[in-house]
Every structure is written in structure tokens, then in C-alpha cells.
Design a protein around this motif. Structure first.
Motif, mmCIF file in Angstrom:
data_model
loop_
_atom_site.group_PDB
_atom_site.id
_atom_site.type_symbol
_atom_site.label_atom_id
_atom_site.label_comp_id
_atom_site.label_asym_id
_atom_site.label_seq_id
_atom_site.Cartn_x
_atom_site.Cartn_y
_atom_site.Cartn_z
ATOM 1 N N GLY A 197 0.790 -1.224 0.000
ATOM 2 C CA GLY A 197 0.000 0.000 0.000
ATOM 3 C C GLY A 197 0.818 1.266 0.000
ATOM 4 N N ASN A 198 2.094 1.183 0.320
ATOM 5 C CA ASN A 198 2.948 2.370 0.322
ATOM 6 C C ASN A 198 3.110 2.989 -1.052
ATOM 7 N N VAL A 199 2.843 2.224 -2.119
ATOM 8 C CA VAL A 199 3.055 2.755 -3.468
ATOM 9 C C VAL A 199 1.885 3.602 -3.939
ATOM 10 N N LYS A 200 0.855 3.753 -3.116
ATOM 11 C CA LYS A 200 -0.299 4.578 -3.529
ATOM 12 C C LYS A 200 -0.786 5.478 -2.399
ATOM 13 N N ASP A 201 0.113 5.772 -1.444
ATOM 14 C CA ASP A 201 -0.299 6.598 -0.316
ATOM 15 C C ASP A 201 0.072 8.064 -0.470
ATOM 16 N N GLY A 202 0.669 8.450 -1.624
ATOM 17 C CA GLY A 202 1.029 9.845 -1.853
ATOM 18 C C GLY A 202 2.187 10.330 -1.014
ATOM 19 N N ASN A 203 2.955 9.409 -0.438
ATOM 20 C CA ASN A 203 4.038 9.765 0.477
ATOM 21 C C ASN A 203 5.346 9.196 -0.044
ATOM 22 N N LEU A 204 6.252 10.058 -0.474
ATOM 23 C CA LEU A 204 7.524 9.603 -1.029
ATOM 24 C C LEU A 204 8.478 9.039 0.021
ATOM 25 N N SER A 205 8.154 9.203 1.294
ATOM 26 C CA SER A 205 9.044 8.689 2.339
ATOM 27 C C SER A 205 8.724 7.241 2.707
ATOM 28 N N THR A 206 7.597 6.705 2.208
ATOM 29 C CA THR A 206 7.286 5.286 2.416
ATOM 30 C C THR A 206 7.432 4.560 1.088
ATOM 31 N N PHE A 207 7.703 3.260 1.117
ATOM 32 C CA PHE A 207 7.949 2.554 -0.135
ATOM 33 C C PHE A 207 7.735 1.051 0.026
ATOM 34 N N TRP A 208 7.674 0.375 -1.099
ATOM 35 C CA TRP A 208 7.700 -1.094 -1.177
ATOM 36 C C TRP A 208 9.019 -1.516 -1.779
ATOM 37 N N SER A 209 9.592 -2.567 -1.235
ATOM 38 C CA SER A 209 10.777 -3.201 -1.819
ATOM 39 C C SER A 209 10.525 -4.688 -1.958
ATOM 40 N N PRO A 210 10.998 -5.295 -3.050
ATOM 41 C CA PRO A 210 10.885 -6.755 -3.151
ATOM 42 C C PRO A 210 11.842 -7.425 -2.170
ATOM 43 N N ASN A 211 11.589 -8.675 -1.880
ATOM 44 C CA ASN A 211 12.469 -9.442 -1.001
ATOM 45 C C ASN A 211 13.626 -9.985 -1.830
ATOM 46 N N GLY A 212 14.455 -9.070 -2.327
ATOM 47 C CA GLY A 212 15.563 -9.426 -3.208
ATOM 48 C C GLY A 212 15.782 -8.340 -4.239
ATOM 49 N N ALA A 213 16.549 -8.677 -5.266
ATOM 50 C CA ALA A 213 16.886 -7.684 -6.287
ATOM 51 C C ALA A 213 15.832 -7.560 -7.369
ATOM 52 N N THR A 214 14.903 -8.490 -7.447
ATOM 53 C CA THR A 214 13.844 -8.455 -8.451
ATOM 54 C C THR A 214 12.505 -8.718 -7.775
ATOM 55 N N GLY A 215 11.439 -8.420 -8.477
ATOM 56 C CA GLY A 215 10.103 -8.645 -7.951
ATOM 57 C C GLY A 215 9.095 -7.821 -8.707
ATOM 58 N N ASP A 216 7.839 -7.882 -8.314
ATOM 59 C CA ASP A 216 6.805 -7.119 -9.020
ATOM 60 C C ASP A 216 5.794 -6.549 -8.041
ATOM 61 N N ILE A 217 5.231 -5.421 -8.443
ATOM 62 C CA ILE A 217 4.222 -4.714 -7.673
ATOM 63 C C ILE A 217 3.074 -4.348 -8.615
ATOM 64 N N SER A 218 1.833 -4.455 -8.148
ATOM 65 C CA SER A 218 0.668 -4.253 -9.015
ATOM 66 C C SER A 218 -0.324 -3.281 -8.414
ATOM 67 N N ILE A 219 -1.026 -2.570 -9.297
ATOM 68 C CA ILE A 219 -2.200 -1.775 -8.963
ATOM 69 C C ILE A 219 -3.395 -2.473 -9.590
ATOM 70 N N LYS A 220 -4.502 -2.577 -8.851
ATOM 71 C CA LYS A 220 -5.650 -3.303 -9.387
ATOM 72 C C LYS A 220 -6.953 -2.585 -9.046
ATOM 73 N N TRP A 221 -7.949 -2.785 -9.946
ATOM 74 C CA TRP A 221 -9.252 -2.139 -9.807
ATOM 75 C C TRP A 221 -10.361 -3.182 -9.884
ATOM 76 N N SER A 222 -11.530 -2.829 -9.391
ATOM 77 C CA SER A 222 -12.659 -3.749 -9.426
ATOM 78 C C SER A 222 -13.326 -3.790 -10.789
ATOM 79 N N ALA A 223 -13.086 -2.776 -11.615
ATOM 80 C CA ALA A 223 -13.651 -2.716 -12.965
ATOM 81 C C ALA A 223 -12.553 -2.325 -13.948
ATOM 82 N N ALA A 224 -12.768 -2.640 -15.210
ATOM 83 C CA ALA A 224 -11.770 -2.327 -16.238
ATOM 84 C C ALA A 224 -11.464 -0.838 -16.242
ATOM 85 N N THR A 225 -10.184 -0.504 -16.262
ATOM 86 C CA THR A 225 -9.715 0.879 -16.219
ATOM 87 C C THR A 225 -8.700 1.079 -17.330
ATOM 88 N N THR A 226 -8.847 2.148 -18.094
ATOM 89 C CA THR A 226 -7.930 2.406 -19.200
ATOM 90 C C THR A 226 -6.705 3.159 -18.699
#
Length: 522
Positions: A425-454
Motif C-alpha cells: 500500500g505504500n506505493v499509492k499513499d502519496g508519500n515519497l518517504s514510504t515505499f515497497w521493496s521486493p524481497n531481493g533484487a527483483t520482484g513485481d508490484i501491481s495496482i488493481k481495480w474492481s472494474a476495467a480501467t484504461t
């Protein structure tokens, strides 16, 4: 005069522990300083020119902003403060001096005159830190983002107002700013743009106000009716519960604004207020104009507005919606010339011009966006002060950030395994001082919606020390690759309707730290 001011600023910076962090000289080419006359009511009462004709300085912390104010020869010595980077609680301290009255934890413009604060290039960010204007006049604020200012919880700043004015304030122009929160009062936030206790001759133009319970008020109570002469034009209000604005007494001119998802009520004219409401576009909203939550009536003059999927509640003792067929019940005259765009084109014009980082583009009055003309600044008589310490580094961001609504706000998140102490959730909180990191050098992070979004653009904003190497942008549902490349920042690809978008880090030179994963339709 410029030489003496430069010397005083250098001395104050040293006393405040920010020695040499402020430098005089020509504004940078990309500084986006205020170069055109103020519009609306800010152009009346003698006009609003801010720091025109004075020295220009660069600040990268809130303490440096305060030091610039305190280093002037007098409280009315003109000054333009170009702000670069992120201003937050950690770098905003009280500075003392004969030409200022500052405090820690907020930007304090108190008892002063003739000041411009303008963001450099894509705009400065005031992160969880509000701007307070009190007992002041002739102020310009331009090309900045103020976000997530709280009145409760931690940290708190400026009573929860992003920009607040009170107690004998005159001639303020707030232009091309982005004001945003992440919820309402229950989450600790208050108003985005508030005025109370004798504020007059203010214009809010070409700005974005979004994701807040309260857009802003004029007058703190039904007896605080001495605030007046406010213009709102070419602004976008999006996902706001109420107060767009709330008017208690006085006169307001509201034209060419785009209102989207006003969830409870919009322009609330009450306690004798008179609102001139021209050529606005109201969309997917409820009770966008009227008198609400009081039996003390306000009034409105309406012309040329578009009501697109607007619903109206029934009239009652404490509610008097203007619709479903709004008609005028007063007459308002403004003392300035204006050329409104046709309401039908307002969404397109506002999308191109409103908010920080849009290049100060404005409407030409015929549904076209145009650049603000450049004015050559006056060359200072003193050479720039050479810093004795390196300025605080600006946050790592793309040189050109997308405009429009960040679709990640309010969406869901998930991803691969996360490093200890980080959160999706840190990647959508509008706060540059919080963040997500993968557990390693690679990984993926996703944003998702309940309905199709362009989505056609994303902005991956890294925290300090991040090291994204190669990446893929994926349709998170189908796995289709939308874009691949190296590094982070603004990334464009063909517009795609999807319910989940994934940023997949396939290599890095260390630990990636994703502060914000912003998504945009265009």
C-alpha cells in the motif's frame, strides 16, 4: 539593495544552520516563475504582483524558505523564492528575524507582504506540510503540490489545511497548484483551500483539488461573513465530498471549473453569500449547487453551465439544492474582464492546464491551451552567493511527470514477496518517504481495480537509494507485456483497458525502493 539583501540572507542562513543553502542569481530557465498578471479578484484592489521587482533565491528545504523571508531588509521587501525538491517536517524549522514570524512544521507567511513562492520546473512538493498565510498581503503561490496535510494523527500541520488564510489577508493568487489528501476528517485531514476571519481579493486558478472530504471554505462559521471577493477558475475538483467551495457571506466568482465526483454536495452558498457561477462542467456528482446543512440562505447567479449525470436531493428545512433546473436568484457584477471558455470544452482545457507541473499553460478563452509568455527577469546587481554546503538533493523523479488524475488513489495493490518493513500500500499513499521493496533484487508490484480501467501512462517514483535496472510493464491479468525498458520514471504505452497492471523489476544493481506507482489514463 540587492547586495545588502544577499548579505543579510547569507548571514541568516548561517545562523539557522543552513549556511550557504540559499543562492541569489538569475532564475533558472525552467523555474516557471509567475510572469503573467494575476486574474480574477486578485487583480483588483491594486493587483497582486508578489515578489516582482525583488531578489530571487532558491530554496530546497522549508528552513531555507523561512530563512529567505527572515533575511529581507523589511517585512515588505519583495522576494521570489524558487522552491526545488520536497519540503517536509524534517527540513522545516523555525527561523527568527525582524522581517518574519515563522514556526516549525509548516510554511508560515505571517505579517509579511510582496512574496512569491514558485516551484521549479515540474513543481516542488510540500509533503504533509501546510502553507499558512496570516495578516499578510500581495502573495503568489505557484507550481507546487501540497499533499496529505493532517490536523490529527501524526504529523500534524496548519490545522489540516493544505493552504489556509486567516486574519486580515489581502490579494493572494494561488495558481497552477495541486492540493490533495487521502481521505476526510476521520482520517485526519481537513480543508484543501480555506479562508476565514477577514480574507479578501483572492484567486485560485488552474489548480487541481482532489481526494478530500473538504475542498475548502470561505468563513469558519455563520457569523464569519466578512470574507469576500474570491475567484475560482479553470480548476479541477475531483473526488471531493463537499465544500467546492463552502461560502459564508461575501461574493465569489466561479467559472470554467471541472467538477467530477462531488460525493455529497458542491458549491454551498449560505449565510447571505452570493456566487456567480458561469460555464462550469459538473459531472458524475450530487447536489453541485445550493444551500446545504443550514437554514441560512445563500444565493447564486448561473449561466452556461453543463450538468452531466448530476443527481439532486429533495428540498428540506436545511437543504435547498439549486437543481434539477438551476435558475438565478441574485445578480453579481465583477470588477474585471474575463473571457470564459464554453462549458462543453472545459474538461479538455482544464486537463491540459490545471495543476503543478503543467508548464503554467492557460486557456486563451476560446477552448485552446496556450503557454504563459516568458518575461526576462531583471539581472541582480550582486553575484550569486556561493554555497558552502551542498543543497538538499531533490527527490528522484522523472523529468516530465504525467498530468491528470492518478488512478492508483483508491485502488488495490499486491505484489511478490516484500522486504521487511515495507508494504504494497505504500506505493499509492502519496508519500515519497514510504515505499515497497521486493524481497531481493527483483520482484513485481501491481495496482488493481474492481472494474476495467484504461491506462496509457505510469509513473514509477523511486525512494532515495533505489536502483531499478530493467523492467516490464504487464497486463496483470493476462500477462501481456505492454512496455519494457530500463530505469524508472514516466513510462508510456498504448492505452489498455485492464483490471490490474504490474511493474515487474527484472534486474537491479541493489535494492529497488518504489515510493509511488502512479497510473494515468493519458
Amino acid at each position: 539593495m540587492r547586495r545588502s539583501v544577499a548579505l543579510r540572507l547569507s548571514a541568516v542562513a548561517g545562523v539557522a544552520g543552513v549556511a550557504g543553502a540559499i543562492a541569489f542569481g538569475l532564475p533558472q530557465h525552467d523555474a516557471s516563475a509567475a510572469v503573467s498578471p494575476a486574474t480574477g479578484f486578485a487583480s483588483a484592489n491594486g493587483g497582486t504582483t508578489g515578489g516582482a521587482g525583488g531578489a530571487t533565491v532558491r530554496a530546497t528545504t522549508g528552513t531555507e524558505i523561512h530563512a529567505a523571508l527572515c533575511g529581507r531588509a523589511a517585512t515588505d521587501t519583495p522576494i521570489t523564492i524558487e522552491v526545488q525538491g520536497t519540503i517536509n517536517h524534517g527540513n522545516t524549522a523555525k527561523v527568527s528575524g525582524g522581517s518574519c514570524n515563522t514556526a516549525a512544521g509548516l510554511i508560515e507567511l505571517k505579517g509579511i507582504k510582496n512574496v512569491t513562492i514558485v516551484g521549479v520546473g515540474g513543481g516542488a512538493v510540500f509533503d504533509q506540510l501546510g502553507i499558512h498565510i496570516r495578516d499578510s498581503s500581495n502573495i503568489i503561490i505557484q507550481n507546487v503540490t501540497v499533499r496529505n496535510v493532517k490536523k490529527s494523527g501524526s504529523p500534524t500541520s496548519n490545522g489540516g489545511d493544505a493552504i489556509g488564510m486567516e486574519s486580515t489577508v489581502r490579494n493572494v493568487w494561488v495558481d497552477h497548484v495541486t492540493l490533495e489528501a487521502s481521505g476526510g476528517e476521520s482520517e485526519g485531514f481537513d480543508g484543501l483551500f480555506d479562508m476565514k476571519d477577514d480574507v479578501e481579493y483572492v484567486t485560485l486558478s488552474y489548480s487541481v483539488l482532489r481526494n478530500s472530504g473538504r475542498g475548502g471554505l470561505v468563513g469558519s462559521s455563520e457569523t464569519d461573513t466578512g470574507n469576500s471577493f474570491i475567484t475560482y477558475h479553470h480548476n479541477k475538483y475531483e473526488n471531493i465530498d463537499s465544500r467546492t467551495p463552502l461560502l459564508r457571506g461575501g461574493v465569489a466568482h466561479i467559472y470554467n471549473n471541472h467538477y467530477v465526483r462531488l460525493n455529497e454536495s458542491g458549491i454551498n452558498s449560505r449565510a447571505g453569500a452570493k456566487a456567480k457561477v458561469d460555464n462550469n462542467y459538473f459531472e458524475d456528482s450530487k447536489d453541485v449547487l445550493g444551500t446545504f446543512y443550514t437554514d441560512q440562505a445563500g444565493f447564486w447567479q448561473v449561466s452556461g453551465n453543463v450538468f452531466d449525470n448530476v443527481t439532486w436531493s429533495a428540498k428540506g428545512t436545511d437543504n435547498n439544492p439549486a437543481g434539477p433546473n438551476p435558475v438565478s436568484n441574485t445578480s453579481v457584477t465583477v470588477p474585471y474582464a474575463f473571457s470564459p471558455d464554453n462549458a462543453a470544452c472545459v474538461p479538455a482545457v482544464v486537463a491540459q492546464t490545471a495543476g503543478a507541473g503543467t508548464g503554467l499553460r492557460v486557456s486563451d478563452g476560446s477552448c485552446k491551451a496556450t503557454s504563459t509568455p516568458t518575461v526576462n527577469p531583471t539581472t541582480p546587481t550582486a553575484n550569486p552567493t556561493t554555497p558552502t554546503a551542498s543543497p538538499t538533493a531533490a527527490p528522484t523523479t522523472a523529468p516530465s511527470r504525467p498530468a491528470g488524475t492518478n488512478l492508483s488513489i483508491g485502488a488495490g495493490t499486491d505484489g511478490s514477496s516484500k522486504a521487511s518493513g515495507t508494504s504494497y500500500g505504500n506505493v499509492k499513499d502519496g508519500n515519497l518517504s514510504t515505499f515497497w521493496s521486493p524481497n531481493g533484487a527483483t520482484g513485481d508490484i501491481s495496482i488493481k481495480w474492481s472494474a476495467a480501467t484504461t491506462v496509457s501512462r505510469i509513473d514509477i517514483r523511486e525512494a532515495s537509494g533505489s536502483s531499478v535496472g530493467s523492467y516490464q510493464v504487464l497486463n496483470g491479468t493476462t500477462g501481456a507485456v505492454l512496455k519494457s525498458g530500463t530505469g524508472a520514471g514516466a513510462i508510456s504505452f498504448p492505452a489498455t483497458a485492464l483490471t490490474k497492471i504490474t511493474f515487474k523489476i527484472t534486474s537491479s544493481s541493489g535494492t529497488p525502493k518504489i515510493a509511488e506507482f502512479e497510473t494515468y489514463a493519458s
